[in-house]
Design an enzyme around this catalytic site. Structure first.
Site, mmCIF file in Angstrom:
data_model
loop_
_atom_site.group_PDB
_atom_site.id
_atom_site.type_symbol
_atom_site.label_atom_id
_atom_site.label_comp_id
_atom_site.label_asym_id
_atom_site.label_seq_id
_atom_site.Cartn_x
_atom_site.Cartn_y
_atom_site.Cartn_z
ATOM 1 N N ASP A 17 0.860 -1.189 0.000
ATOM 2 C CA ASP A 17 0.000 0.000 0.000
ATOM 3 C C ASP A 17 0.895 1.236 0.000
ATOM 4 O O ASP A 17 1.136 1.838 1.040
ATOM 5 C CB ASP A 17 -0.868 -0.051 1.273
ATOM 6 N N GLU A 89 -6.602 5.073 -8.829
ATOM 7 C CA GLU A 89 -7.879 5.661 -8.412
ATOM 8 C C GLU A 89 -8.396 6.708 -9.402
ATOM 9 O O GLU A 89 -7.619 7.509 -9.926
ATOM 10 C CB GLU A 89 -7.656 6.303 -7.029
ATOM 11 N N LYS A 125 -9.738 2.063 -9.119
ATOM 12 C CA LYS A 125 -10.300 2.320 -7.781
ATOM 13 C C LYS A 125 -11.391 3.375 -7.874
ATOM 14 O O LYS A 125 -11.171 4.466 -8.412
ATOM 15 C CB LYS A 125 -9.224 2.824 -6.822
ATOM 16 N N THR A 149 -13.277 1.335 -3.208
ATOM 17 C CA THR A 149 -12.515 1.852 -2.080
ATOM 18 C C THR A 149 -13.390 2.704 -1.163
ATOM 19 O O THR A 149 -14.577 2.859 -1.410
ATOM 20 C CB THR A 149 -11.289 2.626 -2.624
ATOM 21 N N PHE A 171 -11.909 -0.391 4.881
ATOM 22 C CA PHE A 171 -10.879 0.428 5.545
ATOM 23 C C PHE A 171 -10.858 0.192 7.054
ATOM 24 O O PHE A 171 -11.520 0.895 7.819
ATOM 25 C CB PHE A 171 -11.155 1.908 5.272
HETATM 26 C C1 E4P Z 1 -5.623 1.462 0.116
HETATM 27 O O1 E4P Z 1 -6.155 1.019 -0.853
HETATM 28 C C2 E4P Z 1 -6.141 2.604 0.876
HETATM 29 O O2 E4P Z 1 -6.224 3.731 0.038
HETATM 30 C C3 E4P Z 1 -5.262 2.860 2.063
HETATM 31 O O3 E4P Z 1 -5.078 1.644 2.753
HETATM 32 C C4 E4P Z 1 -5.820 3.937 2.985
HETATM 33 O O4 E4P Z 1 -5.050 3.997 4.141
HETATM 34 P P1 E4P Z 1 -5.151 5.180 5.206
HETATM 35 O O5 E4P Z 1 -6.462 5.073 5.905
HETATM 36 O O6 E4P Z 1 -3.985 4.950 6.105
HETATM 37 O O7 E4P Z 1 -5.032 6.477 4.426
#
Ligand code: E4P
Length: 318
Positions: A17, A89, A125, A149, A171
């Site tokens: 990531d 994205e 994304k 996402t 998330f």
């Molecule tokens: C991955 O696809 C996400 O964009 C990422 O894990 C977001 O992480 P964060 O909440 O630390 O910004």
């Protein structure tokens, strides 16, 4: 001696990531994920100036085109170091516009095509709004695979599975952040972590009802959140947490499996637009975090645009 990272790799596909190309080259993950915030950081890193300069040159001075060229430029560099896919994205400003999201995704795939990268190596994304999910449904039918996402609610996950999207990114960390703030605490134990629980619930539901949509846990704040999800289809992990997992020794048990999910007693739900909006709206955390996430990705994309505009001006003046 087995490390936690080795053990995890036996249960889940590990994804990096980050937009840091050197880190990806070092970690050699199967796939990699980017977002506007990660690419803002990477674009400002002097090591990657040649990638930025190439994007500026190809954009031909067009400010709008710069961001697309930058995202695809980083994506192509990342793909030199991963065997699988890179996630790129679409502009967060399109989060409530299905038509424009489809057009942007097709444009990004066309840019990848110009660079010799086929659609099978890219996940587009898209924010998991109702409009984003509908756009993804159309894109999947055209052979363009999507990673949905900013996913915080169970309603978003179910709607994505029903739409036949390739992959979702729930998330974990941002859910954890919201609940920590709401409870006014510094930490939440793993057994009680609502971000981890959200992924477990989604994973079980998808496997129980045979949805092929892959679940990729994302946005982690601590290594324990990752190891608690061993067995999840994919896990996308930032370099600092990959390092922690490599430094920790010992085996890890598998926490999630299709077999266990099949034994769960679950009820299948159907979601039309009204039911989706109602169910998502019932989850205050998800409503706030989805809006906040769109604002934050948009803000970082605009910063990236401004950064690119400054470089363009400098080139013209030289
Ligand atoms: C991955 O696809 C996400 O964009 C990422 O894990 C977001 O992480 P964060 O909440 O630390 O910004």
């Amino acid at each position: 001696m087995t490390t936690h990272l080795d053990a995890l790799k036996r249960h889940s596909v590990i994804v990096a990531d980050t937009g840091d190309i050197d880190a990806i080259a070092r970690w050699k993950p199967q796939d990699a994920t980017t977002n506007p915030s990660l690419l803002l950081a990477a674009a400002q890193d002097p090591r990657y100036r040649p990638v930025v300069d190439a994007a500026l040159a190809r954009a031909g001075g067009d400010r709008q085109a710069v961001i697309d060229r930058l995202f695809v430029g980083f994506g192509c560099e990342i793909l030199r170091h991963v065997a699988g896919r890179v996630s790129t994205e679409v502009d967060a400003r399109l989060s409530f516009d299905s038509e424009a999201t489809v057009a942007k995704a097709e444009h990004l795939i066309a840019l990848y095509g110009e660079a010799g990268v086929g659609p099978e190596r890219v996940l587009i994304k898209v924010a998991s709004t109702w409009e984003g999910i509908r756009a993804a449904e159309r894109l999947e039918k055209k052979g363009i695979h999507c990673n949905l996402t900013l996913l915080f609610s169970f309603a978003q996950a179910v709607a994505c599975a029903e739409a036949g999207v390739t992959l979702i990114s729930p998330f974990v960390g941002r859910i954890y952040d919201w609940h920590k703030q709401a409870r006014k605490v510094d930490d939440i134990a793993l057994e009680d972590d609502p971000g981890v629980a959200s992924v477990v619930r989604i994973y079980r539901y998808f496997k129980k009802f045979d949805y092929p949509t892959q679940v990729m846990g994302a946005s982690f704040r601590k290594a324990g959140q990752i190891t608690a999800l061993a067995g999840c289809d994919l896990l996308t992990i930032a370099p600092d947490l990959l390092e922690q997992l490599r430094s920790a020794e010992g085996d890890l048990p598998r926490r999630l499996s299709p077999e266990d999910a099949k034994r769960e007693s679950l009820t299948r739900i159907a979601l039309d637009e009204k039911a989706f909006r109602w169910m998502h709206n019932e989850d205050a955390m998800a409503v706030e975090k989805l809006s906040d996430g769109i604002r934050r990705f948009d803000a970082d994309a605009r910063k990236l645009e401004a950064f690119a505009a400054t470089l363009l001006q400098g080139q013209r003046a030289a």
